[in-house]
Scaffold this active site. Structure first.
Site, short mmCIF file in Angstrom:
data_model
loop_
_atom_site.label_atom_id
_atom_site.label_comp_id
_atom_site.label_asym_id
_atom_site.label_seq_id
_atom_site.Cartn_x
_atom_site.Cartn_y
_atom_site.Cartn_z
N ASN A 86 0.85 -1.18 0.00
CA ASN A 86 0.00 0.00 0.00
C ASN A 86 0.89 1.24 0.00
OD1 ASN A 86 -2.51 -1.42 0.17
ND2 ASN A 86 -2.10 -1.80 2.34
N GLY A 92 -4.39 3.30 2.16
CA GLY A 92 -4.45 2.85 3.55
C GLY A 92 -3.11 2.49 4.15
N HIS A 99 6.72 -2.09 3.05
CA HIS A 99 6.42 -3.47 3.43
C HIS A 99 5.49 -4.07 2.40
CE1 HIS A 99 3.50 -0.81 5.39
NE2 HIS A 99 2.60 -1.77 5.24
N HIS A 101 2.73 -7.19 1.79
CA HIS A 101 1.86 -8.16 2.46
C HIS A 101 1.83 -9.43 1.62
CE1 HIS A 101 -0.37 -5.09 5.03
NE2 HIS A 101 0.14 -4.31 4.11
P1 AMP Z 1 -0.36 -1.02 5.84
O1 AMP Z 1 -1.75 -0.71 6.31
O2 AMP Z 1 -0.28 -1.49 4.42
O3 AMP Z 1 0.60 0.11 6.15
O4 AMP Z 1 0.11 -2.28 6.68
C1 AMP Z 1 0.61 -2.18 7.98
C2 AMP Z 1 0.38 -3.52 8.63
O5 AMP Z 1 1.18 -3.59 9.77
C3 AMP Z 1 -1.06 -3.76 9.06
O6 AMP Z 1 -1.57 -4.90 8.37
C4 AMP Z 1 -0.95 -4.00 10.56
O7 AMP Z 1 -1.81 -4.99 11.04
C5 AMP Z 1 0.51 -4.40 10.72
N1 AMP Z 1 1.10 -4.14 12.02
C6 AMP Z 1 0.99 -3.03 12.77
N2 AMP Z 1 1.71 -3.15 13.90
C7 AMP Z 1 2.31 -4.37 13.84
C8 AMP Z 1 3.17 -5.08 14.72
N3 AMP Z 1 3.62 -4.56 15.89
N4 AMP Z 1 3.57 -6.33 14.35
C9 AMP Z 1 3.14 -6.86 13.19
N5 AMP Z 1 2.33 -6.24 12.32
C10 AMP Z 1 1.91 -5.01 12.65
#
Ligand code: AMP
Length: 113
Positions: A86, A92, A99, A101
């Site tokens: 994203n 979002g 990162h 997914h």
């Molecule tokens: P995005 O919304 O594409 O920026 O994805 C960020 C992702 O990070 C989301 O799916 C969250 O659930 C995940 N996330 C947030 N904090 C943590 C954490 N401490 N450990 C693992 N995943 C996390």
């Protein structure tokens, strides 16, 4: 990078369920999984998003994609999976550290919401 959640996970300052790591990348389970298998793959070096990539990041980007493919194989996602990033508020993006997914283990709808 101060105050970057994923930099803190990379540095071991915040715990994570790490499934793979090497010199360039770290892969760990998403804390709010959206599929039976939901892994995040990040570069160790802070890059805010795909919009900030340069040619210098080519090798780490290749490593991220190869890690995604290997994890998908190891996790038994032979029926398929999704590998997405994203970028920015409309998509979002909630963590400003690049990162990807890796999502799989169920039928994934298309187009995504
Ligand atoms: P995005 O919304 O594409 O920026 O994805 C960020 C992702 O990070 C989301 O799916 C969250 O659930 C995940 N996330 C947030 N904090 C943590 C954490 N401490 N450990 C693992 N995943 C996390």
């Amino acid at each position: 990078m101060d105050n970057c959640l994923f930099c803190k996970i990379v540095a071991g300052e915040i715990p994570a369920d790490i499934v793979y790591q090497d010199h360039d990348v770290l892969a760990f389970r998403d804390i709010h999984p959206q599929a039976p298998q939901h892994i995040l793959i990040v570069p160790r070096r802070h890059i805010p998003s795909m919009a900030d990539l340069t040619l210098e990041d080519s090798s780490v980007l290749a490593r991220i994609f190869m890690t995604g493919a290997r994890l998908a194989r190891d996790l038994g996602l032979e029926n398929g999976y999704r590998f997405v990033t994203n970028v920015g508020p409309d998509a979002g993006q909630s963590v400003l550290h690049l990162h990807f997914h890796l999502l799989g283990g169920r039928r994934l709808g298309w187009p995504p919401g």
